[in-house]
Motif scaffolding. Structure first.
Motif, PDB file in Angstrom:
ATOM      1  N   SER A 128      42.701  41.917  47.537  1.00 42.72           N
ATOM      2  CA  SER A 128      43.079  42.586  46.294  1.00 42.72           C
ATOM      3  C   SER A 128      41.911  43.409  45.764  1.00 42.72           C
ATOM      4  N   GLY A 129      40.727  42.818  45.766  1.00 39.86           N
ATOM      5  CA  GLY A 129      39.542  43.538  45.304  1.00 39.86           C
ATOM      6  C   GLY A 129      39.204  44.725  46.187  1.00 39.86           C
ATOM      7  N   ILE A 130      39.347  44.550  47.501  1.00 36.59           N
ATOM      8  CA  ILE A 130      39.097  45.650  48.437  1.00 36.59           C
ATOM      9  C   ILE A 130      40.047  46.811  48.151  1.00 36.59           C
ATOM     10  N   GLY A 131      41.339  46.487  47.936  1.00 39.04           N
ATOM     11  CA  GLY A 131      42.318  47.533  47.669  1.00 39.04           C
ATOM     12  C   GLY A 131      41.994  48.309  46.413  1.00 39.04           C
ATOM     13  N   ALA A 153      33.384  44.086  45.281  1.00 41.04           N
ATOM     14  CA  ALA A 153      31.994  44.333  45.669  1.00 41.04           C
ATOM     15  C   ALA A 153      31.838  44.458  47.185  1.00 41.04           C
ATOM     16  N   LEU A 154      32.705  43.779  47.947  1.00 46.93           N
ATOM     17  CA  LEU A 154      32.613  43.869  49.406  1.00 46.93           C
ATOM     18  C   LEU A 154      32.732  45.311  49.880  1.00 46.93           C
ATOM     19  N   TRP A 155      33.521  46.123  49.166  1.00 46.68           N
ATOM     20  CA  TRP A 155      33.674  47.523  49.549  1.00 46.68           C
ATOM     21  C   TRP A 155      32.328  48.248  49.434  1.00 46.68           C
ATOM     22  N   TYR A 189      32.327  39.816  36.466  1.00 45.22           N
ATOM     23  CA  TYR A 189      31.303  38.803  36.739  1.00 45.22           C
ATOM     24  C   TYR A 189      31.167  38.601  38.251  1.00 45.22           C
ATOM     25  N   GLY A 190      32.297  38.463  38.941  1.00 48.37           N
ATOM     26  CA  GLY A 190      32.261  38.257  40.383  1.00 48.37           C
ATOM     27  C   GLY A 190      31.641  39.431  41.113  1.00 48.37           C
ATOM     28  N   PHE A 191      31.983  40.647  40.672  1.00 48.57           N
ATOM     29  CA  PHE A 191      31.394  41.834  41.284  1.00 48.57           C
ATOM     30  C   PHE A 191      29.878  41.812  41.119  1.00 48.57           C
ATOM     31  N   HIS A 192      29.420  41.554  39.911  1.00 50.16           N
ATOM     32  CA  HIS A 192      27.981  41.528  39.650  1.00 50.16           C
ATOM     33  C   HIS A 192      27.272  40.546  40.576  1.00 50.16           C
ATOM     34  N   GLN A 193      27.821  39.346  40.707  1.00 55.74           N
ATOM     35  CA  GLN A 193      27.148  38.333  41.513  1.00 55.74           C
ATOM     36  C   GLN A 193      27.088  38.727  42.978  1.00 55.74           C
ATOM     37  N   ALA A 194      28.174  39.293  43.488  1.00 59.06           N
ATOM     38  CA  ALA A 194      28.187  39.699  44.894  1.00 59.06           C
ATOM     39  C   ALA A 194      27.306  40.921  45.134  1.00 59.06           C
TER      40      ALA A 194
END
Length: 325
Positions: free
Chosen positions: A219-222, A190-192, A147-152
């Motif tokens: 953590s998400g970037i990694g 998503a930042l990546w 969900y967070g990925f989609h929104q970003a």
């Protein structure tokens, strides 16, 4: 007639592949190779989504998913997870298709399928969201990641550039505080993509967020840098050093990516290389740490067992010493 209905369903439910183009999204362009990786990821995600919504059976969709090039097959399974969840929720199917998928070939891609459910929820009104108790209480937090990925990814200005947080995310009920952390892991991933796989650009974006959010974002970037790839070892070494106190969470995301790829039999050199830099070990050893520390979870755990799992992994690699001998 049935074929025509499936074709119509695809036209209504499947976004145009043009929506995943870097130029369309306004993402950073590092170089042609990185742009190609990100756009190929998006194209195969949508292909997997389409396979789910237009196939007659889950088994038929699985056969089509297995034809996707191995490097990008996990993203297609993620898209299929979204597609099956959309169909289940729109027909009040209690995740029947999703569970059939997870009992079949989707079992080897379970992390990606759970993330796909989060994508589906981002596209559905809340009254159609599935009940949390239908899902594994440990892995359901990957739904928030999706969900967070989609929104970003689709609402980048609001969720990335303005650093807005989702207002009181009450799914599952009673875990609103932790839900914000799990959503940030997806935003970090998503930042990546938003950064065009540029470590420097990704860190610049992270540093605009409040410090309290940095660990989950790293953590998400990694995870994304290891699973999707797009950066060479020199760039990853810079990322590891710049993460500073957040090297542990950065490594934890990398470990999750290694486990997801190895579980699915989709290990590629870029993942092995990223784990070597971010964790100081091999992908197989990193995945074994994930498996060895995986806890038993219940819906009542506070904080969730998922968070305890992440912390144990992060602590193992916090000093970048590799796995214990």
């Amino acid at each position: 007639m049935a074929s025509a209905l499936r074709s119509l369903r695809r036209k209504i439910l499947v976004p145009d592949v043009g929506e995943t183009k870097v130029e369309k999204r306004g993402f950073w362009v590092k170089n042609a190779a990185s742009t190609e990786i990100l756009e190929t990821v998006g194209a195969y995600f949508l292909a997997g989504y389409a396979h789910a919504v237009e196939s007659r059976t889950v088994a038929e969709a699985e056969d089509r998913l297995e034809e996707v090039p191995a490097r990008f097959r996990g993203f297609a399974y993620e898209g299929a997870g979204m597609g099956f969840a959309i169909l289940d929720c729109m027909t009040f199917g209690d995740l029947r298709r999703v569970n059939t998928f997870l009992q079949g070939r989707g079992h080897h891609h379970n992390y990606m399928v759970y993330v796909g459910i989060g994508w589906a929820m981002a596209r559905l009104p809340r009254f159609l969201w599935p009940k949390a108790d239908l899902l594994d209480p440990l892995l359901l937090w990957l739904v928030h990641d999706g969900y967070g990925f989609h929104q970003a990814y689709f609402h980048t200005d609001r969720y990335v550039h303005q650093q807005v947080r989702e207002p009181r995310f009450s799914w599952p009920p009673g875990h609103e505080e932790y839900a914000a952390h799990a959503l940030d892991q997806g935003i970090g991933r998503a930042l990546w993509f938003v950064a065009g796989t540029s470590a420097e650009r990704a860190v610049t974006l992270i540093e605009r967020f409040p410090e309290s959010r940095h660990a989950d974002l790293y953590s998400g970037i990694g995870l994304a840098a290891t699973y999707a790839g797009g950066a060479d070892e020199a760039e990853l070494r810079w990322l590891r050093e710049r993460a500073g106190a957040h090297r542990g969470p950065l490594a934890q995301g990398s470990v999750f990516a290694a486990e997801a790829r190895i579980r699915a039999g989709l290990l590629f050199p870029h993942t092995e290389s990223a784990v070597g830099v971010l964790c100081g070990t091999t992908a197989e050893q990193a995945a074994e740490v994930s498996r060895a520390t995986r806890p038993t979870a219940t819906a009542q755990d506070k904080p969730p067992a998922y968070e305890a799992w992440r912390r144990r992994i992060a602590e193992t690699f916090v000093f970048h010493g590799g796995v214990p001998s």
